[in-house]
Structure formats: structure tokens, C-alpha cells
Design a protein around this motif. Structure first.
Motif: not given
Lengths: 286, 229
Positions: B147-162
Motif C-alpha cells: 500500500p502507498r504511504k499513508s502520509m505522502p512525502s513532501a518531496s521525492v527527488q528526480s530519478g527516484s525509483v519507487a
């Protein structure tokens, strides 16, 4: 070349101020949203008054207004919301069409009506075009927003406009709370009771709003299934598992995974764009 | 795998498949997209592709009516999916993959096992969406569905593999995000100066290839490599 261009300087501009036109009609296959003026109706009206070509780039801005200065004589047009408009601290009665002298300072105060304003200039602002549009969008254009202090360029047009012929901008068209909608692709997943409820309730705009979408305050409880990610458009109304209703707007991503329960008409998108936080709306199926 | 056409409003409708996303469904979808491009492009404002739909915006209600009449019973032969596999380097070091260790613990597997599970499949690119240059991939190992995070991260860096839900993907630019971050690729995913601005196409495949932090630093972001498989 640059000395032939007209210049304006943003003395103060609110966050989210951006260049907008009709937006992009291609690029969705690369994940590029259309962008474009949130309220296309007002945008077109302002360009029309200046006799600009329909795709001319305008400056879109919101609360709490902006101030701007001009380096030479020109005409500008304002449409969208309603606010106190001052040129060199003198109040302007009808801001639909304003003749500007070199050095003039234009100030738009806080809004009495509406949420977006469009400032068009005779000849149109000049900016880099991407996929036939100058609409600002992060990673597609050089910058996503305009900032205080920035200088913007336009192509001066010598033609003089007849100010007597000007028509006053009217904002009554966006004041109705009723938004005309079509059923969305996933409308049939709702029970008949839910469909009735959706049509009969009124909703308020929450403060969670941006060029990407507008979230409504009231929750709509549902047990709709998780769906595969599929296309969405400006005006698509999504329902989340937690019951949030989100109306997607011009900068929304081109696909989404939440059920797409309604689709606003083009007129309703413009109308909703001009609603303020706390305003009531209801959906009328056509 | 013949879709049915669902008319949503006078100028908008969707080809609808009710199967789960798969290579087979995609090979039919691409055939129908090709047909739209070659037969109806002058009547269409825009069309968009998702996992199980092709949405079409028509220039006028008459055009849509004509399309519905003329495509009744239309049956197309699926296209053969390409053998092209893009090799996407990913550094799974903890400096880039903030959520990897935690996720491995949650799954009761080692970090290296998680990396192995993530790098083994060949993922199929179905379409682009969410952000410019973000491709939707099919093929994540069911063990990694989360499941996705219950609290989304405010900033995910460009190029992040998730990964999130049953999906895995790469953030093409800095963005808020609710997926679990495993690592980062040095490759650029979207370049507005290039035509087209992305290097991969729907129907092609992606394989994630683990690299170390030093390789990450030296990698040329503008030369994605592919193999035929």
C-alpha cells in the motif's frame, strides 16, 4: 532585437502567477498536461477586446492582486474576477480596456469577485512556445511561475483601439452555484442511491485548490473498487476511497487511478475556476 | 479482446476493456491506437491511453456518431510487441533508497533479496501519465505489492525509483509522492529540448540494473542503453 520589444515589470505578484494561453492540444502521450488558462472564457474575452489573435499569451494571477509597471504606451485588457484597479493610484471605473502611458503603474487590489484575473496586452506577451503553447508548466517551460521583480516582454502593436466601444466585463455568469456535468466513465459503479445523493447535495470548495485540482469540503462515503490507472481530463471529477471529491483542473496529470464519476462541461470548468473557497456548488446532470 | 465503445458525452467516449492489464491487452490496445491514428486523426481533438481504456475527444458530436456507426463490429489483429528492453541503472544505496531497508523488514526479506525481486522482472511500459516522462509499468512481483504511504512525502527527488500498490516507476522530476523509495537512476527521463522528449515508447520493456554509488556519479544521464531480448 530586444530594444524593439515592450517591457513590463512585475513590482509585486502573488504566488502562482503564470503565463497562460489556450494550453497544449498534444503531448498527453508523453504525460504532459494541457495547462492553459483556468478560466478560458475570461482569457478569450480579454484577448478579444484587444483584437489579439486567440492564442495570445496572457498573465494569469489570483489573490491578493498584483502591481506592474509599463515602459511605453500600450493597451491592456483585464477580465476574470472583479477588484479595485488603480493606474498611478487613480481608480479605474471600467478596467476591461485601459490605455497605458509610459511609466504607468497598474495595481490590482484584493478581489471582490472571482478567483482568477487575466491581464492581456496589445500584441500579446512573448515567451518560448512548447507544443504550440506558451502556458507555463514545470519541466516543460523554463519556469513554472512568474516572480516579483521579473521583467516580461511583449511585441508592441501600433494600432490604436477605440475606447468608446469598450464593453464592461460581467461576472454574473460564474456566480450560479449549479455546474452542468455529464456522467463520468465510472458513473455506473455508483449505486442509484449514490447517484441521487450526488445530484441532490450541495458542496463547498475547500482551501485545497491549485491549478491541478479543486477538492470539495464534504466527504462522500463509498466502497468503490480500486481501478486501473486510466485517462483523465480537466473537469474530470474523481472520488477517492476516503470519500474526497476532487475536480481535476488544467494542470492535472493526464491519467489517474480514482473512479471518474462526473465530467464537467467546458463552461462549468471556467465557472468553477472562478469560485472561491467556501462557495457552494451543486452538480446538474445534462 | 475486442473493446466496447462507451459514449460519455456528445464529444467524448472510451474504448473499454474489462480485462486486467496485461501484455495481451496492450498488444490489442496498440492496434486500436494505430487504427485511430491512421483512420480518424482528422476528426479527433485528442486521445489518451490508460491501462484498460482509450479515451477520445471528438471535434463534433457528428464525428463521434459517425465513428460509432462505422466501427461497430470492428475487430483488429493485435500488434506484435517489440523485443526492445531498456537497461535502467539504479543505485539502491541507502542515500538514495530511503525506504528500502524498512520495506525489506516489513516483507521479512533481506535488502539484497528485495533488490533481486525488483531487478529480475522485465517491466512492460503501457503509457505515460502522472508527470511528464513518467511511464506506467506492469510486472511488479506480487511479493512487492505494498500500500502507498499513508502520509505522502513532501518531496521525492528526480530519478527516484519507487513502488506503490502493484506499481513501480521512476519520478521524472522532483515531486510530492506517496510511493516507497528504493533507489535512484542517474538517467534523465524527460528532456523538453529533445524531440520526442522521452526515450522509451509504450510496448517496450524496462529492466532495472543495480549499480553502485561510484557508477551512479559517473553515469551519462543522456545515453540510455537497450538490448533486444
Amino acid at each position: 532585437m530586444t530594444q524593439e520589444l515592450g517591457k513590463v515589470q512585475l513590482l509585486r505578484c502573488p504566488p502562482g502567477t503564470s503565463f497562460q494561453d489556450e494550453g497544449r492540444k498534444s503531448g498527453a502521450n508523453f504525460g504532459i498536461p494541457p495547462a492553459g488558462a483556468m478560466d478560458l472564457k475570461s482569457y478569450h474575452w480579454a484577448n478579444h477586446l484587444l483584437q489579439n489573435p486567440p492564442q495570445s499569451v496572457s498573465l494569469e494571477f489570483s489573490q491578493p492582486g498584483l502591481s506592474i509597471t509599463f515602459d511605453q504606451q500600450t493597451f491592456i485588457s483585464l477580465a476574470g474576477g472583479q477588484a479595485q484597479v488603480l493606474v498611478n493610484d487613480q481608480s479605474i471605473d471600467n478596467p476591461s480596456l485601459i490605455c497605458i502611458a509610459p511609466g504607468d503603474r497598474l495595481k490590482i487590489g484584493s478581489f471582490q469577485k472571482g478567483h482568477y484575473f487575466y491581464l492581456c496586452i496589445a500584441g500579446g506577451f512573448i515567451t518560448e512556445s512548447y507544443l504550440n503553447s506558451g502556458s507555463d508548466f514545470d519541466s516543460v517551460t523554463e519556469s513554472a511561475n512568474k516572480k516579483t521583480g521579473e521583467i516580461l516582454f511583449y511585441k508592441p502593436r501600433p494600432k490604436i483601439l477605440d475606447q468608446k466601444a469598450k464593453v464592461k466585463w460581467n461576472s454574473t455568469w460564474f456566480e450560479s452555484p449549479i455546474l452542468e456535468v455529464h456522467p463520468g466513465p465510472d458513473w455506473s459503479l455508483l449505486t442509484q442511491g449514490q447517484q441521487m445523493e450526488l445530484k441532490s447535495r450541495t458542496y463547498q470548495l475547500s482551501k485545497n485548490r491549485s491549478r491541478m485540482g479543486i477538492q470539495l469540503e464534504e466527504l462522500f462515503s463509498n466502497k468503490l473498487p480500486d481501478l486501473p490507472t486510466n485517462p483523465v481530463f480537466p473537469g474530470t471529477v474523481q472520488l477517492t476511497p476516503s470519500g474526497k471529491i476532487i475536480v481535476l483542473m488544467r494542470d492535472a496529470g493526464v491519467t489517474g487511478g480514482y473512479p471518474r464519476i462526473l465530467q464537467l462541461t467546458e463552461d462549468s470548468i471556467n465557472q468553477l475556476a472562478q469560485k472561491k473557497t467556501g462557495d457552494s456548488i451543486s452538480f446538474q446532470l445534462i | 479482446m475486442r473493446p466496447y465503445y462507451q459514449q460519455i458525452n456528445p464529444t467524448f467516449g472510451e474504448w473499454t476493456w474489462n480485462q486486467n492489464p496485461s501484455d495481451q491487452l496492450l498488444s490489442f490496445q496498440l492496434a486500436y491506437l494505430h487504427y485511430l491514428n491512421s483512420h480518424w486523426i482528422n476528426e479527433i481533438i485528442e486521445f489518451r491511453q490508460g491501462f484498460t481504456r482509450v479515451s477520445i475527444v471528438w471535434k463534433s458530436p457528428e464525428r463521434q456518431d459517425q465513428f460509432i456507426r462505422e466501427t461497430e463490429g470492428l475487430e483488429l489483429i493485435p500488434v506484435l510487441l517489440t523485443s526492445k528492453v531498456w537497461q535502467v541503472p539504479v543505485c539502491y544505496d541507502s542515500i538514495f533508497g530511503a525506504d528500502l531497508t524498512h520495506l525489506a523488514e516489513e516483507k521479512k526479506i533481506s535488502s539484497s533479496k528485495l533488490i533481486e525481486l525488483h531487478t529480475t522482472p522485465l517491466y512492460r511500459i503501457h503509457f505515460f501519465g502522472f508527470l511528464p516522462g513518467f511511464f506506467y509499468l506492469n510486472g511488479l512481483d506480487p511479493l512487492l505489492h505494498t500500500p502507498r504511504k499513508s502520509m505522502p512525502s513532501a518531496s521525492v527527488q528526480s530519478g527516484s525509483v519507487a513502488l506503490g500498490g502493484s506499481q513501480t516507476g521512476i519520478y521524472p522530476k522532483e515531486s510530492p509522492g506517496g510511493w516507497h523509495i528504493l533507489g535512484r537512476t542517474p538517467l534523465s527521463l524527460f528532456d523538453r529540448q529533445k524531440q520526442p522528449p522521452v526515450w522509451a515508447k509504450p510496448g517496450e520493456r524496462i529492466q532495472f540494473v543495480p549499480i553502485d554509488a561510484q557508477q551512479y556519479q559517473q553515469w551519462n544521464p543522456n545515453q540510455p542503453q537497450f538490448i533486444e531480448q
